[in-house]
Design a protein around this motif. Structure first.
Motif, PDB file in Angstrom:
ATOM      1  N   GLU A 173      47.206  29.054  32.080  1.00 11.98           N
ATOM      2  CA  GLU A 173      47.735  27.968  32.909  1.00 11.98           C
ATOM      3  C   GLU A 173      47.772  26.661  32.113  1.00 11.98           C
ATOM      4  O   GLU A 173      47.126  26.533  31.080  1.00 11.98           O
TER       5      GLU A 173
ATOM      6  N   ASP B  88      52.368  28.322  38.510  1.00  4.03           N
ATOM      7  CA  ASP B  88      50.984  27.870  38.600  1.00  4.03           C
ATOM      8  C   ASP B  88      50.098  28.914  39.279  1.00  4.03           C
ATOM      9  O   ASP B  88      50.430  29.421  40.329  1.00  4.03           O
ATOM     10  N   LYS B  89      48.978  29.221  38.653  1.00  9.86           N
ATOM     11  CA  LYS B  89      47.958  30.153  39.128  1.00  9.86           C
ATOM     12  C   LYS B  89      48.315  31.619  38.908  1.00  9.86           C
ATOM     13  O   LYS B  89      47.480  32.484  39.099  1.00  9.86           O
TER      14      LYS B  89
ATOM     15  N   ASN C 285      42.542  34.728  32.892  1.00  7.59           N
ATOM     16  CA  ASN C 285      43.826  34.314  33.502  1.00  7.59           C
ATOM     17  C   ASN C 285      43.986  32.792  33.527  1.00  7.59           C
ATOM     18  O   ASN C 285      45.100  32.279  33.436  1.00  7.59           O
TER      19      ASN C 285
ATOM     20  N   TYR D  54      35.577  38.828  47.852  1.00  8.67           N
ATOM     21  CA  TYR D  54      35.766  38.320  46.485  1.00  8.67           C
ATOM     22  C   TYR D  54      36.449  39.394  45.621  1.00  8.67           C
ATOM     23  O   TYR D  54      35.805  40.040  44.781  1.00  8.67           O
TER      24      TYR D  54
ATOM     25  N   ARG E 294      44.330  19.521  38.457  1.00  8.63           N
ATOM     26  CA  ARG E 294      44.751  19.201  39.827  1.00  8.63           C
ATOM     27  C   ARG E 294      44.078  20.143  40.832  1.00  8.63           C
ATOM     28  O   ARG E 294      43.576  19.716  41.863  1.00  8.63           O
ATOM     29  N   ASN E 295      44.015  21.425  40.482  1.00  9.37           N
ATOM     30  CA  ASN E 295      43.434  22.391  41.418  1.00  9.37           C
ATOM     31  C   ASN E 295      41.925  22.226  41.555  1.00  9.37           C
ATOM     32  O   ASN E 295      41.371  22.378  42.638  1.00  9.37           O
TER      33      ASN E 295
ATOM     34  N   ILE F 260      39.814  28.199  44.434  1.00  9.28           N
ATOM     35  CA  ILE F 260      40.920  27.277  44.132  1.00  9.28           C
ATOM     36  C   ILE F 260      42.151  28.046  43.633  1.00  9.28           C
ATOM     37  O   ILE F 260      43.012  27.524  42.960  1.00  9.28           O
ATOM     38  N   GLY F 261      42.172  29.319  43.969  1.00 11.04           N
ATOM     39  CA  GLY F 261      43.388  30.107  43.763  1.00 11.04           C
ATOM     40  C   GLY F 261      43.514  30.850  42.451  1.00 11.04           C
ATOM     41  O   GLY F 261      44.558  31.418  42.154  1.00 11.04           O
ATOM     42  N   TYR F 262      42.416  30.878  41.636  1.00  7.03           N
ATOM     43  CA  TYR F 262      42.514  31.625  40.370  1.00  7.03           C
ATOM     44  C   TYR F 262      41.764  32.945  40.433  1.00  7.03           C
ATOM     45  O   TYR F 262      40.615  33.017  40.472  1.00  7.03           O
TER      46      TYR F 262
ATOM     47  N   LYS G  17      30.537  22.805  41.103  1.00  9.01           N
ATOM     48  CA  LYS G  17      29.205  23.331  41.419  1.00  9.01           C
ATOM     49  C   LYS G  17      29.293  24.855  41.651  1.00  9.01           C
ATOM     50  O   LYS G  17      28.502  25.627  41.127  1.00  9.01           O
ATOM     51  N   LEU G  18      30.297  25.242  42.445  1.00  8.27           N
ATOM     52  CA  LEU G  18      30.449  26.657  42.775  1.00  8.27           C
ATOM     53  C   LEU G  18      30.826  27.497  41.555  1.00  8.27           C
ATOM     54  O   LEU G  18      30.322  28.595  41.361  1.00  8.27           O
TER      55      LEU G  18
ATOM     56  N   GLU H  36      38.159  31.793  42.578  1.00  7.83           N
ATOM     57  CA  GLU H  36      39.007  32.284  43.680  1.00  7.83           C
ATOM     58  C   GLU H  36      39.272  31.198  44.715  1.00  7.83           C
ATOM     59  O   GLU H  36      40.341  31.157  45.316  1.00  7.83           O
TER      60      GLU H  36
ATOM     61  N   LYS I 124      37.424  35.327  33.350  1.00  9.49           N
ATOM     62  CA  LYS I 124      38.533  34.637  34.027  1.00  9.49           C
ATOM     63  C   LYS I 124      39.590  34.201  33.009  1.00  9.49           C
ATOM     64  O   LYS I 124      40.052  33.059  33.008  1.00  9.49           O
TER      65      LYS I 124
ATOM     66  N   MET J 196      50.371  32.809  36.124  1.00  2.00           N
ATOM     67  CA  MET J 196      51.028  33.033  34.837  1.00  2.00           C
ATOM     68  C   MET J 196      50.683  34.401  34.247  1.00  2.00           C
ATOM     69  O   MET J 196      51.555  35.126  33.806  1.00  2.00           O
ATOM     70  N   LYS J 197      49.401  34.738  34.249  1.00  2.00           N
ATOM     71  CA  LYS J 197      49.022  36.029  33.653  1.00  2.00           C
ATOM     72  C   LYS J 197      49.584  37.176  34.489  1.00  2.00           C
ATOM     73  O   LYS J 197      50.106  38.141  33.950  1.00  2.00           O
TER      74      LYS J 197
ATOM     75  N   SER K   6      38.213  39.274  43.069  1.00  2.00           N
ATOM     76  CA  SER K   6      38.193  39.173  41.603  1.00  2.00           C
ATOM     77  C   SER K   6      36.890  39.730  41.029  1.00  2.00           C
ATOM     78  O   SER K   6      36.785  39.911  39.811  1.00  2.00           O
TER      79      SER K   6
ATOM     80  N   VAL L 242      31.523  32.442  38.286  1.00  3.98           N
ATOM     81  CA  VAL L 242      32.949  32.226  37.983  1.00  3.98           C
ATOM     82  C   VAL L 242      33.874  32.874  39.012  1.00  3.98           C
ATOM     83  O   VAL L 242      35.050  32.544  39.088  1.00  3.98           O
ATOM     84  N   VAL L 243      33.322  33.797  39.795  1.00  7.74           N
ATOM     85  CA  VAL L 243      34.136  34.427  40.834  1.00  7.74           C
ATOM     86  C   VAL L 243      34.661  33.356  41.804  1.00  7.74           C
ATOM     87  O   VAL L 243      35.691  33.526  42.450  1.00  7.74           O
ATOM     88  N   ASN L 244      33.957  32.215  41.838  1.00  8.63           N
ATOM     89  CA  ASN L 244      34.355  31.142  42.757  1.00  8.63           C
ATOM     90  C   ASN L 244      35.637  30.423  42.350  1.00  8.63           C
ATOM     91  O   ASN L 244      36.137  29.588  43.106  1.00  8.63           O
TER      92      ASN L 244
ATOM     93  N   VAL M  50      43.694  37.054  46.840  1.00 13.58           N
ATOM     94  CA  VAL M  50      43.446  36.852  45.418  1.00 13.58           C
ATOM     95  C   VAL M  50      44.108  37.995  44.649  1.00 13.58           C
ATOM     96  O   VAL M  50      43.924  39.163  44.975  1.00 13.58           O
TER      97      VAL M  50
ATOM     98  N   TYR N 273      46.030  42.665  37.726  1.00 14.71           N
ATOM     99  CA  TYR N 273      46.230  42.817  36.284  1.00 14.71           C
ATOM    100  C   TYR N 273      44.991  43.369  35.581  1.00 14.71           C
ATOM    101  O   TYR N 273      44.924  43.408  34.355  1.00 14.71           O
TER     102      TYR N 273
ATOM    103  N   ASN O  54      47.604  21.451  35.559  1.00 10.67           N
ATOM    104  CA  ASN O  54      47.544  22.191  36.829  1.00 10.67           C
ATOM    105  C   ASN O  54      46.105  22.563  37.166  1.00 10.67           C
ATOM    106  O   ASN O  54      45.681  22.482  38.317  1.00 10.67           O
TER     107      ASN O  54
ATOM    108  N   THR P  83      35.300  40.762  37.437  1.00  9.43           N
ATOM    109  CA  THR P  83      34.225  39.939  36.858  1.00  9.43           C
ATOM    110  C   THR P  83      32.862  40.637  36.774  1.00  9.43           C
ATOM    111  O   THR P  83      31.943  40.101  36.166  1.00  9.43           O
TER     112      THR P  83
END
Lengths: 95, 620
Positions: free
Chosen positions: A64, B371-372, A60, B444, A71-72, A93-95, A81-82, A91, A58, B374-375, B446, A87-89, B405, B410, A68, B450
């Motif tokens: 950031e 935000d979210k 990406n 999912y 906050r997310n 929160i938008g990443y 926890k998730l 997602e 992750k 950038m990459k 991503s 780490v796929v989780n 998502v 990228y 930010n 991953t």
């Protein structure tokens, strides 16, 4: 990327990350070391444990701003926890 | 004038010309849009009238008359026309009310004439659109030509001015340089100077004469930054970390002018220091001023741009295929761990193209601070476009899933990864597995990035060892429904372990004699599958025997899922390269990129009737 060792990563882990991420990520990890450290410190502080997976899969997130990210993550109660489960989780929160 | 100043002069004329063409194209596009709109409205008007003239009361004759006056050949008197239509409408209203009346011959002739003029106008508009399209195309061709030239001249300029670059100027550089010699607007005296300096540059490199490097001391750089407030420990640490690059590439006057401008315009503190350093060693005062003016005028001075050094530097757009030199990083020796790389990573134009593209595709991008994303936004546009098209092909971003998502956009080599995920029963598994498993990747996205190669390798292994039920129960979490678990995945923490596992469990495809040749063909040719491939008998047989109902993405061969898009693409490329599609080629296409145990490999081979020995002996 020796500074990753301060977060429990080994030389093997670092090599593994370097081989996996792209050149832009490598550049980011190198050039913005202090900002990356801020993010890693925050993750450590809130109990996120799979830092190697985050750095590897992750990358990406490390582009950031730490505020930010905070906050997310705080916007969703079970986010930590998730994320620790997979780490796929990120997602969720938008990443 | 120095050689790089002469090149800069040529570049300026090219950039000015591109600006002019861009403005011209914007105005042409606007005109074409306007004409097309009039065209559609007019055609609609005629069709409605063709059904029944009484429909005139439903139509907007005022606007239509305006169009006729503006675009038609006939000079209408607007009020006279409106009066005639008013009376015609009264007649039709009366007919509607049951009164026995009809249009006069004069009124009929008026309508016929009006429609005739409209048809003539449509013809004229069509001709106009065609002309403007042609002009637009010409301008685009010219812009592309200038873009290529700019790219080559920028590389040449950088090669010459970079203190660390000792490469000689080659044929590509000379072609770029020759555009100066050919330019009639540049004086002969300057051209003469340029040729002499070009030759001298190479003579110096060949005789190992070092470039005239005026190394700047890191203490002077620190002092300069301190005078702008960067004197805290954190800032000094960042400067010290990049000491060698700053000393070699830095120029105090240039740095001072950039910092001064940023300070005057109260933007200095909005940049991370590493970004400022990158801008200072590669950019110049002019490029920073230009970018500031542009972003400020467009109200776009946001974090996204302050965190991206390439935006403030005159960087050309990165294109994958447009110019072979794009792949030749002029400072590869610095690698990605450098301010140089950071500065050259992306251009403002690339980011603009990304924003435009993502918005067009309906993605909700937060541009206020990036935000979210950038990459994503700082990934070269060609990569995002290509990945988006691949994702669409495999069923992602079809608008059905709310959670969009963007991670796969990228990713690298995502097409191969998507084929793997299809074959592992995690994507597009309709009519093969429950959607909770078979649509995992859609839920999912991503995971395309991953799930790494070792994980994929082990999943192929599990898939060949167990039936579907056991396979999915092993790879999915028991506590969290629909999530993959890594609990049963061994840690392949060394290359040796991975290699050993590979050699012990999977076939090496020795059985396919042309395996290496076909691999290099596929690697060199990235193209979509061609419909003509369906004319091949072997493909026809696959389609007939192994397709799955309502599923365009897989072949199901004796319990093994194979990505159909992969097979069609591989066979198309082989065909395109003049290779006849026989059993060997089909076997290659089916197994490409897979990890297969001997048992699975044999299952596929026997299902399609592939036997290398028999082929060698001419029995197949």
């Amino acid at each position: 990327m020796d500074y990753f060792k301060n977060y429990g990563l080994t030389d093997n882990d670092i090599n593994d990350i370097i081989e996996y991420v792209d050149n832009d990520d490598m550049n980011n990890y190198y050039i913005n070391e202090l900002d990356i450290i801020d993010i890693l410190n925050y993750f450590k502080e809130v109990g996120i444990i799979n830092l190697k997976d985050i750095l590897k899969y992750k990358s990406n997130i490390f582009y950031e701003k730490v505020d930010n990210i905070k906050r997310n993550i705080e916007s969703r109660k079970d986010a930590i926890k998730l994320i620790n489960e997979d780490v796929v989780n990120f997602e969720l929160i938008g990443y | 004038m120095t050689l790089d100043e002469i090149i800069a002069l040529k570049l300026k004329t090219l950039y000015d010309e591109i600006d002019r063409l861009t403005k011209e194209n914007t105005s042409l596009n606007y005109e074409i849009d306007e004409l097309t709109e009039v065209l559609l409205i007019s055609e609609d008007f005629i069709h409605t009238m063709a059904d029944n003239w009484a429909n005139i009361s439903l139509l907007d004759t005022k606007s239509m008359t305006d169009y006729l006056i503006k675009y038609g050949l006939y000079a209408y008197d607007k009020s006279e026309v409106e009066e005639t239509f008013r009376i015609i409408n009264i007649v039709y209203d009366a007919i509607k009310d049951g009164i026995n009346t009809s249009l006069t011959d004069e009124q009929k002739a008026f309508i016929e004439g009006y429609i005739g003029n409209l048809i003539q106008m449509i013809k004229t508009i069509n001709e106009n659109i065609e002309l403007k399209d042609k002009e637009l195309k010409n301008n685009k061709n010219k812009t592309n030509e200038y873009d290529d030239l700019i790219l080559n001249l920028e590389y040449l300029k950088e090669k010459i001015s970079d203190a660390l670059n000792e490469e000689i100027l080659n044929e590509d550089d000379f072609h770029a340089f020759y555009s100066i010699v050919e330019d009639s607007s540049i004086s002969n005296e300057i051209k003469k100077q340029a040729i002499i300096k070009f030759i001298k540059y190479n003579t110096d490199r060949l005789s190992n004469t070092p470039k005239n490097i005026s190394r700047v001391s890191i203490d002077d750089i620190k002092d300069l930054f301190s005078s702008y407030g960067f004197n805290d420990l954190r800032s000094l640490k960042v400067i010290e970390k990049n000491k060698s690059e700053l000393e070699l590439r830095g120029n105090l006057q240039n740095i001072n002018s950039i910092l001064g401008f940023m300070n005057e315009n109260k933007i200095l503190n909005k940049f991370p220091l590493s970004v400022i350093l990158s801008i200072c060693i590669i950019g110049d005062y002019e490029s920073v001023v230009q970018t500031y003016k542009k972003l400020s005028d467009e109200n776009r001075l946001t974090d996204l741009y302050f965190q991206t050094p390439g935006v403030w530097i005159n960087n050309p757009v990165k294109r994958k295929n447009g110019n072979k030199r794009i792949h030749r990083n002029p400072n590869l020796k610095d690698g990605p761990c450098s301010l140089y790389y950071s500065a050259r990573r992306i251009s403002l134009e690339d980011i603009d193209l990304n924003i435009k593209f993502l918005k067009e595709k309906g993605f909700d991008i937060n541009l206020a601070n990036g935000d979210k994303n950038m990459k994503l936004l700082t990934t070269p546009n060609y990569k995002i476009v290509s990945n988006y098209n691949i994702c669409r092909k495999y069923g992602l971003y079809d608008g059905k899933v709310k959670n969009q998502v963007l991670t796969p956009l990228y990713g690298s080599n995502i097409e191969e990864r998507l084929d793997n995920l299809v074959e592992l029963g995690l994507l597009n598994g309709k009519n093969l597995s429950q959607s909770i498993y078979g649509d995992y990747v859609l839920r999912y996205p991503s995971s395309i990035v991953t799930i790494d190669q070792n994980h994929i390798m082990y999943l192929y292994y599990l898939r060949s060892m167990y039936d579907d039920k056991e396979y999915y129960s092993r790879i999915f979490s028991k506590s969290r429904i629909g999530m993959l678990t890594k609990e049963n995945i061994p840690s392949f923490d060394s290359e040796e372990k991975t290699q050993k596992f590979n050699e012990t469990n999977f076939v090496s495809f020795d059985d396919i004699p042309n395996f290496d040749i076909y691999n290099s063909l596929i690697n060199e040719n990235n193209e979509e599958y061609n419909e003509e491939v369906f004319h091949e008998k072997e493909i026809f047989d696959l389609e007939r025997q192994f397709r799955v109902r309502d599923n365009d993405f897989v072949y199901y061969i004796n319990g093994i899922i194979i990505s159909r898009l992969k097979v069609l693409k591989v066979c198309s490329i082989l065909r395109h390269n003049g290779i006849k599609i026989g059993k060997e080629e089909i076997m290659y296409a089916l197994t490409k990129g897979m990890k297969l145990t001997k048992k699975s490999y044999n299952k596929i081979a026997s299902s399609i009737g592939y036997n290398m020995e028999e082929i060698k002996n001419g029995l197949l």
